[in-house]
Design a protein around this motif. Structure first.
Motif, PDB file in Angstrom:
ATOM      1  N   ARG A  91      23.024  39.151  40.997  1.00  0.00           N
ATOM      2  CA  ARG A  91      24.298  38.445  41.188  1.00  0.00           C
ATOM      3  C   ARG A  91      25.465  39.347  40.803  1.00  0.00           C
ATOM      4  NH1 ARG A  91      27.338  36.055  44.216  1.00  0.00           N
ATOM      5  NH2 ARG A  91      28.870  34.705  43.293  1.00  0.00           N
ATOM      6  N   PHE A  92      25.303  40.124  39.739  1.00  0.00           N
ATOM      7  CA  PHE A  92      26.339  41.060  39.322  1.00  0.00           C
ATOM      8  C   PHE A  92      26.616  42.068  40.436  1.00  0.00           C
ATOM      9  CE2 PHE A  92      27.472  45.146  37.343  1.00  0.00           C
ATOM     10  CZ  PHE A  92      28.676  44.787  36.766  1.00  0.00           C
ATOM     11  N   LYS A  93      25.559  42.596  41.030  1.00  0.00           N
ATOM     12  CA  LYS A  93      25.728  43.553  42.126  1.00  0.00           C
ATOM     13  C   LYS A  93      26.464  42.918  43.302  1.00  0.00           C
ATOM     14  CE  LYS A  93      21.606  46.171  40.970  1.00  0.00           C
ATOM     15  NZ  LYS A  93      20.229  46.476  41.351  1.00  0.00           N
ATOM     16  N   GLU A  94      26.130  41.664  43.620  1.00  0.00           N
ATOM     17  CA  GLU A  94      26.815  40.956  44.699  1.00  0.00           C
ATOM     18  C   GLU A  94      28.303  40.817  44.398  1.00  0.00           C
ATOM     19  OE1 GLU A  94      24.934  37.178  45.272  1.00  0.00           O
ATOM     20  OE2 GLU A  94      22.985  38.094  45.685  1.00  0.00           O
ATOM     21  N   ARG A  95      28.624  40.448  43.153  1.00  0.00           N
ATOM     22  CA  ARG A  95      30.016  40.209  42.764  1.00  0.00           C
ATOM     23  C   ARG A  95      30.834  41.497  42.829  1.00  0.00           C
ATOM     24  NH1 ARG A  95      30.664  35.293  39.806  1.00  0.00           N
ATOM     25  NH2 ARG A  95      32.891  35.540  40.097  1.00  0.00           N
ATOM     26  N   ILE A  96      30.266  42.616  42.380  1.00  0.00           N
ATOM     27  CA  ILE A  96      31.061  43.846  42.426  1.00  0.00           C
ATOM     28  C   ILE A  96      31.227  44.348  43.854  1.00  0.00           C
ATOM     29  CG2 ILE A  96      30.596  44.506  40.036  1.00  0.00           C
ATOM     30  CD1 ILE A  96      28.571  46.547  41.063  1.00  0.00           C
ATOM     31  N   LYS A  97      30.273  44.022  44.731  1.00  0.00           N
ATOM     32  CA  LYS A  97      30.440  44.345  46.151  1.00  0.00           C
ATOM     33  C   LYS A  97      31.532  43.492  46.748  1.00  0.00           C
ATOM     34  CE  LYS A  97      25.842  46.075  47.245  1.00  0.00           C
ATOM     35  NZ  LYS A  97      24.593  45.820  47.986  1.00  0.00           N
ATOM     36  N   GLU A  98      31.497  42.181  46.442  1.00  0.00           N
ATOM     37  CA  GLU A  98      32.513  41.259  46.943  1.00  0.00           C
ATOM     38  C   GLU A  98      33.905  41.658  46.469  1.00  0.00           C
ATOM     39  OE1 GLU A  98      31.220  37.466  45.472  1.00  0.00           O
ATOM     40  OE2 GLU A  98      29.523  37.363  46.856  1.00  0.00           O
ATOM     41  N   GLY A 100      34.881  44.583  46.032  1.00  0.00           N
ATOM     42  CA  GLY A 100      35.215  45.871  46.616  1.00  0.00           C
ATOM     43  C   GLY A 100      35.120  47.038  45.647  1.00  0.00           C
ATOM     44  N   LEU A 101      34.416  46.845  44.548  1.00  0.00           N
ATOM     45  CA  LEU A 101      34.288  47.917  43.557  1.00  0.00           C
ATOM     46  C   LEU A 101      33.232  48.943  43.961  1.00  0.00           C
ATOM     47  CD1 LEU A 101      34.537  45.710  40.365  1.00  0.00           C
ATOM     48  CD2 LEU A 101      36.308  47.144  41.369  1.00  0.00           C
ATOM     49  N   VAL A 102      32.252  48.517  44.758  1.00  0.00           N
ATOM     50  CA  VAL A 102      31.232  49.418  45.279  1.00  0.00           C
ATOM     51  C   VAL A 102      30.965  49.045  46.722  1.00  0.00           C
ATOM     52  CG1 VAL A 102      30.104  49.845  43.069  1.00  0.00           C
ATOM     53  CG2 VAL A 102      29.301  47.991  44.504  1.00  0.00           C
ATOM     54  N   LYS A 103      30.339  49.957  47.437  1.00  0.00           N
ATOM     55  CA  LYS A 103      30.001  49.676  48.848  1.00  0.00           C
ATOM     56  C   LYS A 103      28.666  49.002  48.945  1.00  0.00           C
ATOM     57  CE  LYS A 103      32.660  53.394  50.811  1.00  0.00           C
ATOM     58  NZ  LYS A 103      32.692  54.531  51.682  1.00  0.00           N
TER      59      LYS A 103
END
Length: 103
Positions: A91-98, A100-103
């Protein structure tokens, strides 16, 4: 020392590393890997096997026939993809993608 960066995260990988110094690690290796025997001996130049060539396995591998024993994979699966079941991490990975912090 680089090894100090590994010690705090080792428990996350279910590893209990009880080493205080790099020499502790090297001592453990010399007890468990025949080719590294006596590498900690005073006066050693840092090469192993001690007193021999600077090329490890120059005279063959530590196997019955002194040859490297490699497995033939054929058309089988070489590696199995492991499914990540860490819901919080996922979920953390999803949130940072959303965000725009990572691709």
């Amino acid at each position: 020392m680089p090894y100090k960066g590994v010690l705090p995260v080792a428990p996350a990988f279910s590893e209990n590393l009880e080493y205080d110094t790099p020499n502790d690690i090297l001592t453990k290796i010399t007890r468990n890997v025949p080719e590294y025997f006596d590498i900690t001996k005073q006066g050693n130049t840092g090469f192993w096997p001690v007193g021999e060539s600077r090329v490890l396995y120059n005279n063959g591998f530590a196997t019955a026939d002194s040859k490297a024993n490699l497995a033939i994979v054929d058309n089988g699966i070489l590696f199995n993809k492991v499914k990540n079941t860490d819901s919080i991490g996922n979920r953390f990975k999803e949130r940072i993608k959303e965000a725009g912090l990572v691709k």
